[in-house]
Motif scaffolding. Structure first.
Motif, mmCIF file in Angstrom:
data_model
loop_
_atom_site.group_PDB
_atom_site.id
_atom_site.type_symbol
_atom_site.label_atom_id
_atom_site.label_comp_id
_atom_site.label_asym_id
_atom_site.label_seq_id
_atom_site.Cartn_x
_atom_site.Cartn_y
_atom_site.Cartn_z
ATOM 1 N N ALA A 1 22.189 5.123 -22.926
ATOM 2 C CA ALA A 1 22.468 3.797 -23.613
ATOM 3 C C ALA A 1 22.140 4.051 -25.242
ATOM 4 O O ALA A 1 23.013 3.567 -25.937
ATOM 5 C CB ALA A 1 21.394 2.503 -23.261
ATOM 6 N N ALA B 1 25.115 5.638 -26.631
ATOM 7 C CA ALA B 1 26.367 4.727 -26.986
ATOM 8 C C ALA B 1 26.043 3.861 -28.238
ATOM 9 O O ALA B 1 26.904 3.673 -29.120
ATOM 10 C CB ALA B 1 26.126 3.611 -25.614
ATOM 11 N N ALA B 2 24.745 3.669 -28.565
ATOM 12 C CA ALA B 2 24.422 2.727 -29.571
ATOM 13 C C ALA B 2 24.556 3.541 -30.778
ATOM 14 O O ALA B 2 25.134 3.302 -31.989
ATOM 15 C CB ALA B 2 22.982 2.398 -29.557
ATOM 16 N N ILE C 1 24.280 -3.839 -25.335
ATOM 17 C CA ILE C 1 23.789 -2.328 -24.827
ATOM 18 C C ILE C 1 22.875 -2.464 -23.745
ATOM 19 O O ILE C 1 21.649 -2.908 -24.210
ATOM 20 C CB ILE C 1 23.653 -1.371 -26.008
ATOM 21 C CG1 ILE C 1 24.886 -1.469 -26.804
ATOM 22 C CG2 ILE C 1 23.269 0.014 -25.304
ATOM 23 C CD1 ILE C 1 24.704 -0.328 -27.965
ATOM 24 N N VAL D 1 27.934 -6.207 -29.640
ATOM 25 C CA VAL D 1 28.005 -5.564 -28.463
ATOM 26 C C VAL D 1 26.623 -5.517 -27.604
ATOM 27 O O VAL D 1 25.735 -5.506 -28.264
ATOM 28 C CB VAL D 1 28.587 -4.036 -28.530
ATOM 29 C CG1 VAL D 1 27.791 -3.394 -29.458
ATOM 30 C CG2 VAL D 1 28.670 -3.470 -27.194
ATOM 31 N N VAL E 1 31.125 7.654 -25.696
ATOM 32 C CA VAL E 1 31.691 6.169 -26.209
ATOM 33 C C VAL E 1 32.428 6.461 -27.476
ATOM 34 O O VAL E 1 33.496 5.863 -27.740
ATOM 35 C CB VAL E 1 30.274 5.275 -26.620
ATOM 36 C CG1 VAL E 1 30.643 4.328 -27.582
ATOM 37 C CG2 VAL E 1 29.727 4.888 -25.327
ATOM 38 N N MET F 1 25.966 -4.170 -34.507
ATOM 39 C CA MET F 1 25.224 -4.178 -33.264
ATOM 40 C C MET F 1 25.292 -5.545 -32.481
ATOM 41 O O MET F 1 24.803 -5.611 -31.638
ATOM 42 C CB MET F 1 23.970 -3.658 -33.327
ATOM 43 C CG MET F 1 23.914 -1.796 -33.835
ATOM 44 S SD MET F 1 24.920 -1.009 -33.008
ATOM 45 C CE MET F 1 24.241 -0.940 -31.338
ATOM 46 N N ASP G 1 19.080 -2.217 -31.745
ATOM 47 C CA ASP G 1 20.216 -1.367 -31.286
ATOM 48 C C ASP G 1 20.431 -1.547 -29.699
ATOM 49 O O ASP G 1 21.269 -1.152 -29.070
ATOM 50 C CB ASP G 1 19.823 0.193 -31.377
ATOM 51 C CG ASP G 1 19.900 0.392 -32.896
ATOM 52 O OD1 ASP G 1 20.511 -0.467 -33.894
ATOM 53 O OD2 ASP G 1 19.519 1.262 -33.561
ATOM 54 N N LEU G 2 19.446 -1.805 -28.951
ATOM 55 C CA LEU G 2 19.473 -1.937 -27.526
ATOM 56 C C LEU G 2 18.908 -3.499 -27.016
ATOM 57 O O LEU G 2 18.051 -3.980 -27.560
ATOM 58 C CB LEU G 2 18.501 -0.863 -26.800
ATOM 59 C CG LEU G 2 18.350 -0.784 -25.331
ATOM 60 C CD1 LEU G 2 19.846 -0.037 -24.850
ATOM 61 C CD2 LEU G 2 17.145 0.109 -24.653
ATOM 62 N N ALA H 1 30.435 -4.888 -23.755
ATOM 63 C CA ALA H 1 28.967 -4.448 -23.309
ATOM 64 C C ALA H 1 29.191 -3.162 -22.781
ATOM 65 O O ALA H 1 30.026 -2.469 -22.436
ATOM 66 C CB ALA H 1 28.720 -5.246 -22.314
ATOM 67 N N VAL H 2 27.887 -2.435 -23.083
ATOM 68 C CA VAL H 2 27.686 -1.025 -22.274
ATOM 69 C C VAL H 2 26.548 -1.247 -21.325
ATOM 70 O O VAL H 2 25.546 -1.654 -21.780
ATOM 71 C CB VAL H 2 27.221 0.050 -23.370
ATOM 72 C CG1 VAL H 2 26.986 1.269 -22.673
ATOM 73 C CG2 VAL H 2 28.450 -0.038 -24.478
#
Length: 309
Positions: free
Chosen positions: A221, A224-225, A240, A238, A200, A235, A257-258, A212-213
């Protein structure tokens, strides 16, 4: 009388020994959060059983080492073998080796390429990988209202699960509700957090824009964050998504974060594999495929999963 008592005790000991089961277990790698939960779940379950001993080996993500471990299990005369495959395309040879030796074999978590042609006394215990990719991507689509740009992070390309989850991502994004989401990058980060972070970071440095991831697992994931936060990206800007609902992932979700993960019952798969191996070792029948359901996890229901995995 003494002879009778001694003879009875000896008979009991022999009976116990006859029912003892030694199971050889080869894990793709110990250094993997999800597989650690699976391995620990299997070990803890074995401790609740009388006469069941596990011999667990780390293949260290080396298919040759894993094949050697299986040969060693066969040579030592284990009652059954459990395998989390390093390379799911290499399982046909493993199945043949065990079948030729007459030793039951159970694949767990990672679907063997020969899953539909498994020999007698072999089985597969896992969750359906396409379901994970489908649930994950449908939630991403909902959060994006069916429009935006996404990057896809794949697991090891030698792994059937990575291929199936990724196919499910494409299938969902091809539906009428989600076809407004464009995949702008798709690469492997080999299930690893650090590789996910690096990937990323590289995309951001190259100016890739995305909303988006969609990652094949939680570790990528989370990586990525970390990359997005290091780059100063909000955050909230996007979405995730990952798969597995590991404790690290749930902590990341609680921290904001997720956004999405999918609960995969690692301990349940470990228990299911051990149950199947013991039954096969005793000559009992088991289903060739045993599937444990996936379940979507998001901030609204995270509390239901924080004590699992």
């Amino acid at each position: 009388m003494k002879k009778f008592i001694l003879g009875s005790a000896l008979a009991v000991m022999m009976s116990t020994a006859a029912h003892a089961e030694t199971i050889g277990v080869t894990m793709a790698q110990f250094d993997d959060n999800f597989l650690t939960v699976l391995r620990n779940g299997m070990s803890d379950y074995a401790k609740t059983m009388d006469g069941v001993q596990l011999q667990i080996e780390d293949a260290q993500n080396d298919v040759a080492k894993q094949q050697s471990q299986i040969q060693n299990f066969i040579a030592s005369g284990v009652d059954a073998i459990i395998v989390t495959a390093v390379d799911t395309d290499a399982t046909a040879a493993m199945s043949k080796a065990a079948a030729d030796a007459g030793i039951p074999l159970v694949y767990v978590n990672r679907e063997p390429v020969n899953v539909d042609q498994l020999p007698e006394k072999q089985a597969f215990v896992a969750s359906e990988e396409t379901v994970a990719g489908t649930l994950e991507t449908q939630e991403v689509c909902r959060l994006l209202n069916g429009k935006g740009k996404a990057v896809v992070m794949m697991g090891e390309l030698s792994n059937q699960g990575a291929r199936m989850r990724t196919k499910a991502v494409h299938d969902v994004l091809a539906t009428d509700e989600c076809k407004g989401i464009e995949i702008v990058e798709e690469q492997t980060a080999n299930w690893q957090r650090t590789q996910g972070q690096d990937l990323v970071t590289n995309w951001l440095a190259a100016g890739v824009e995305f909303d988006a991831v969609i990652a094949n697992n939680d570790e990528m994931a989370i990586g990525a964050a970390q990359a997005l936060k290091a780059a100063g990206r909000s955050m909230d800007s996007v979405v995730i998504a990952g798969v597995d609902a590991t404790q690290d992932a749930l902590a990341a979700m609680a921290a904001g974060d997720l956004d999405v993960t999918v609960f995969q019952d690692a301990a349940g798969q470990g228990k299911g594999a051990l149950d199947a191996a013991i039954k096969l070792a005793k000559g009992e029948k088991v289903e060739a495929k045993v599937y444990i359901p996936f379940q979507l996890v998001n901030p609204a229901n995270i509390a239901d999963y924080q004590q699992k995995n």
